[in-house]
Design a protein around this motif. Sequence first.
Motif, mmCIF file in Angstrom:
data_model
loop_
_atom_site.group_PDB
_atom_site.id
_atom_site.type_symbol
_atom_site.label_atom_id
_atom_site.label_comp_id
_atom_site.label_asym_id
_atom_site.label_seq_id
_atom_site.Cartn_x
_atom_site.Cartn_y
_atom_site.Cartn_z
ATOM 1 N N ARG A 1 1.378 3.215 -13.339
ATOM 2 C CA ARG A 1 0.234 2.879 -12.472
ATOM 3 C C ARG A 1 -0.849 3.963 -12.553
ATOM 4 N NH1 ARG A 1 1.449 -1.590 -9.608
ATOM 5 N NH2 ARG A 1 3.586 -1.947 -8.958
ATOM 6 N N ARG A 2 -0.426 5.244 -12.574
ATOM 7 C CA ARG A 2 -1.404 6.338 -12.670
ATOM 8 C C ARG A 2 -2.139 6.290 -14.009
ATOM 9 N NH1 ARG A 2 2.569 9.470 -10.042
ATOM 10 N NH2 ARG A 2 3.329 10.180 -12.033
ATOM 11 N N LYS A 3 -1.380 6.056 -15.095
ATOM 12 C CA LYS A 3 -2.001 6.021 -16.412
ATOM 13 C C LYS A 3 -2.982 4.850 -16.523
ATOM 14 C CE LYS A 3 -1.109 6.266 -21.301
ATOM 15 N NZ LYS A 3 -0.148 6.374 -22.375
ATOM 16 N N ARG A 4 -2.592 3.721 -15.927
ATOM 17 C CA ARG A 4 -3.459 2.541 -15.953
ATOM 18 C C ARG A 4 -4.732 2.812 -15.137
ATOM 19 N NH1 ARG A 4 -2.711 -2.924 -13.031
ATOM 20 N NH2 ARG A 4 -4.062 -4.252 -14.234
ATOM 21 N N ALA A 5 -4.591 3.480 -13.999
ATOM 22 C CA ALA A 5 -5.755 3.760 -13.149
ATOM 23 C C ALA A 5 -6.697 4.764 -13.790
ATOM 24 C CB ALA A 5 -5.283 4.286 -11.790
ATOM 25 N N SER A 6 -6.128 5.687 -14.573
ATOM 26 C CA SER A 6 -6.973 6.736 -15.167
ATOM 27 C C SER A 6 -7.610 6.316 -16.469
ATOM 28 C CB SER A 6 -6.138 8.007 -15.399
ATOM 29 O OG SER A 6 -5.157 7.781 -16.391
ATOM 30 N N GLY A 7 -7.119 5.226 -17.055
ATOM 31 C CA GLY A 7 -7.712 4.991 -18.310
ATOM 32 C C GLY A 7 -7.774 3.680 -18.858
ATOM 33 N N LEU B 1 6.114 -1.706 -22.819
ATOM 34 C CA LEU B 1 5.736 -0.353 -23.245
ATOM 35 C C LEU B 1 5.365 -0.327 -24.728
ATOM 36 C CD1 LEU B 1 8.379 1.758 -21.294
ATOM 37 C CD2 LEU B 1 5.912 1.632 -20.852
ATOM 38 N N ALA B 2 6.064 -1.119 -25.533
ATOM 39 C CA ALA B 2 5.777 -1.150 -26.969
ATOM 40 C C ALA B 2 4.383 -1.693 -27.256
ATOM 41 C CB ALA B 2 6.830 -1.994 -27.695
ATOM 42 N N THR B 3 3.913 -2.596 -26.394
ATOM 43 C CA THR B 3 2.575 -3.165 -26.597
ATOM 44 C C THR B 3 1.527 -2.499 -25.707
ATOM 45 O OG1 THR B 3 2.991 -4.899 -24.953
ATOM 46 C CG2 THR B 3 3.504 -5.413 -27.273
ATOM 47 N N ASN B 4 1.928 -1.432 -25.006
ATOM 48 C CA ASN B 4 1.042 -0.677 -24.114
ATOM 49 C C ASN B 4 0.472 -1.553 -22.992
ATOM 50 O OD1 ASN B 4 0.072 1.855 -23.387
ATOM 51 N ND2 ASN B 4 -1.927 1.477 -24.307
ATOM 52 N N ASP B 5 1.256 -2.533 -22.554
ATOM 53 C CA ASP B 5 0.874 -3.380 -21.424
ATOM 54 C C ASP B 5 1.360 -2.683 -20.154
ATOM 55 O OD1 ASP B 5 0.434 -5.294 -19.488
ATOM 56 O OD2 ASP B 5 1.285 -6.953 -20.668
ATOM 57 N N LEU B 6 0.525 -1.787 -19.616
ATOM 58 C CA LEU B 6 0.929 -0.947 -18.495
ATOM 59 C C LEU B 6 1.137 -1.739 -17.216
ATOM 60 C CD1 LEU B 6 -1.303 2.191 -19.135
ATOM 61 C CD2 LEU B 6 1.077 1.818 -19.778
ATOM 62 N N ARG C 1 0.830 -1.214 0.000
ATOM 63 C CA ARG C 1 0.000 0.000 0.000
ATOM 64 C C ARG C 1 0.862 1.260 0.000
ATOM 65 N NH1 ARG C 1 -4.282 1.643 4.719
ATOM 66 N NH2 ARG C 1 -5.133 3.441 3.642
ATOM 67 N N CYS C 2 1.967 1.228 0.743
ATOM 68 C CA CYS C 2 2.895 2.366 0.761
ATOM 69 C C CYS C 2 3.468 2.612 -0.635
ATOM 70 C CB CYS C 2 4.029 2.123 1.752
ATOM 71 S SG CYS C 2 3.537 2.159 3.486
ATOM 72 N N HIS C 3 3.922 1.539 -1.276
ATOM 73 C CA HIS C 3 4.499 1.687 -2.616
ATOM 74 C C HIS C 3 3.437 2.116 -3.628
ATOM 75 C CE1 HIS C 3 8.511 0.493 -1.577
ATOM 76 N NE2 HIS C 3 8.106 -0.654 -1.078
ATOM 77 N N ALA C 4 2.239 1.581 -3.497
ATOM 78 C CA ALA C 4 1.162 1.959 -4.422
ATOM 79 C C ALA C 4 0.808 3.434 -4.288
ATOM 80 C CB ALA C 4 -0.074 1.100 -4.169
ATOM 81 N N ALA C 5 0.945 3.994 -3.092
ATOM 82 C CA ALA C 5 0.649 5.417 -2.884
ATOM 83 C C ALA C 5 1.744 6.306 -3.465
ATOM 84 C CB ALA C 5 0.477 5.709 -1.396
ATOM 85 N N GLY C 6 2.920 5.715 -3.749
ATOM 86 C CA GLY C 6 4.013 6.501 -4.322
ATOM 87 C C GLY C 6 5.197 6.665 -3.399
#
Length: 193
Positions: free
Chosen positions: A187-193, A148-153, A68-73
């Motif tokens: 992680r942020r990009k995956r969560a937002s979209g 990253l090339a296959t957009n597998d976030l 949870r600490c790492h997920a928060a940043g």
Amino acid sequence: MELAENGNQALAKWRNGRYCLIITDCHMPGLDGYDLTRKVREIESREGRPHTPIIAWTAAALTNEVERCHAAGMDDVLLKPSELVLLRQTLARWLPFTPANGRPSAAPVALDRAVLTSLTDSTEDEAAILRDFIAQTHRDLAALEAALATNDLAAAAREAHRIKGASRMVGAQVLAQRSGRLEQATRRKRASG
């Protein structure tokens, strides 16, 4: 060093000051350590500020607490009670000091040898650890590039996390910081979209 009574005060101090590091309790009144970290990361991203290392200092020793600490940043986690030597080693990973004057250098050092020397007593062992680290990091970077090339976030975040962890273990500070920022961004990009 400055102290803050709660997360809101810590955020205000950070916004208006220049700090090399934040150590936060996860369970503070008002704005807790997780939300403090998320707000710091949002501001850094939005305003183009440099990455401030954040270390959690928590009494909760559960595995999911560290995740949870790492997920928060947060960049690192210390569990209470912590021995002074562990605190010193953790600070050494995140605060780049020059041996000559003991003052913070302008930029993180690429490789903090003190981390390696704490793992082993011989330069031969240090060299072997570094050889293994470099070989594994090449493989991890190739997997990260493919993700990253296959957009597998999700895969990209996992690979960045692996690189960050291994880099911290050998004292590769710059690589640890950059892979940590990449992990959070994916992680942020995956969560937002």
